[in-house]
Design an enzyme around this catalytic site. Sequence first.
Site, short mmCIF file in Angstrom:
data_model
loop_
_atom_site.label_atom_id
_atom_site.label_comp_id
_atom_site.label_asym_id
_atom_site.label_seq_id
_atom_site.Cartn_x
_atom_site.Cartn_y
_atom_site.Cartn_z
N CYS A 97 28.20 31.27 91.95
CA CYS A 97 27.62 32.61 91.77
C CYS A 97 28.48 33.52 90.90
O CYS A 97 28.09 34.65 90.64
CB CYS A 97 27.42 33.26 93.13
SG CYS A 97 28.95 33.47 94.08
N THR A 98 29.63 33.07 90.41
CA THR A 98 30.53 33.94 89.65
C THR A 98 29.85 34.65 88.48
O THR A 98 30.07 35.84 88.25
CB THR A 98 31.74 33.14 89.13
OG1 THR A 98 32.37 32.51 90.24
CG2 THR A 98 32.74 34.05 88.44
#
Length: 385
Positions: A97-98
């Site tokens: 999800c970065t």
Amino acid sequence: MGEQLPVVSLFSGAGGLDLAVERADADPLSAADPGSGLLKVSVATDYNEPALDTLRANFDGATTVSGDIREVPTEQILATAGLRASEPVLVVGGPPCTPFSKSGFWLEQKRESRDPNASLLDEYVRVVRESRPEAFVLENVQGLTYTTHRAQFERLLKALGELGYNPQWKVLLAADYGVPQLRRRVFVVGRRDGEKFEFPDQTHSGWSERDRKIDTTKLPHVTAGEAFADLPTVLRVSEDEIVAGQYGELAAEVPPGQNYLWHTDRYGGRNHFEWRSRYWTFLLRLDPNRPSTTLQAQPGPWVGPFHWENVRATDGVERARRLRAAEMLRLMSFPDDFKIAGNRADVQRQLGNAVPLELGKAVIRALMVQLGYITEQSESRFAVG
């Protein structure tokens, strides 16, 4: 136990969704109930070997594939599980999800949604297209739905829709499903038969930073104090728990539920910071009477949430302390005996990237009811009130 239904897990990480899969019909908030074993993760994939070590330590006989998903053919994933296309009941996973997280917004390429890791969404679609599961569950941070990433999100939905899965999405608050954490995540769910998936109703209610309306017909949110209530007392303080350095003294003076704003001219602490000059989580302390804020995977040295109680360092000075492994497991609604190798920071990195167990269970359970694998009668035991 009958024949277990096979599940393919992508981007498995510490195994939050994997746990949700294998405990989908277990009693809510019951660490003692592992469920019936209706579903089985037949293969788990990740590029991070420590994460796969965690999976192997907690899932008996776990079959894993290690490597960059962009270089791992779907045929290899299926063959490792002993499956062919159309045989998996579910494909589940949360692409890293970065690229879509608020914590990465200081990087220009992330703000402009140019992060190359965003292509991992396309790899998820590729595996769904080639493995043809009966349904899929994709999880990610809420940031994926923001205007900044709207083009990527719409491309994802369009691609899954073109496969006939009629994808439905919703942002869910973990605390609304019994997790003692105000963690928001987006879920995208689709069925191969094209039927519309209905997201589960919340079981708990309480006020959050966005919603001050409380549904009194629901159970109250589980607080951090309730989550930690029966944890054993630890007499010895580990050095990596202590919040020291430049802001150590200031952190120790922040009251429960407050953050660095305590040390501005509007509150009762030292007038050290400008109003709203830092992220909300800077010097943030847990409030024992509320759920925790989001547990971050890789926080800076003065980024909370920290425990509401201070400890004494070796020099006798009071200091705020970071959360212990047992406490982080509770905030994620993971079993107490869940094993993660490494130090406190390793535990936080893996759990901070994981799906809270009870949130994942709620979604997987609702999907299995709607697919007809769990009856409405057995589902009724999860009703509130």
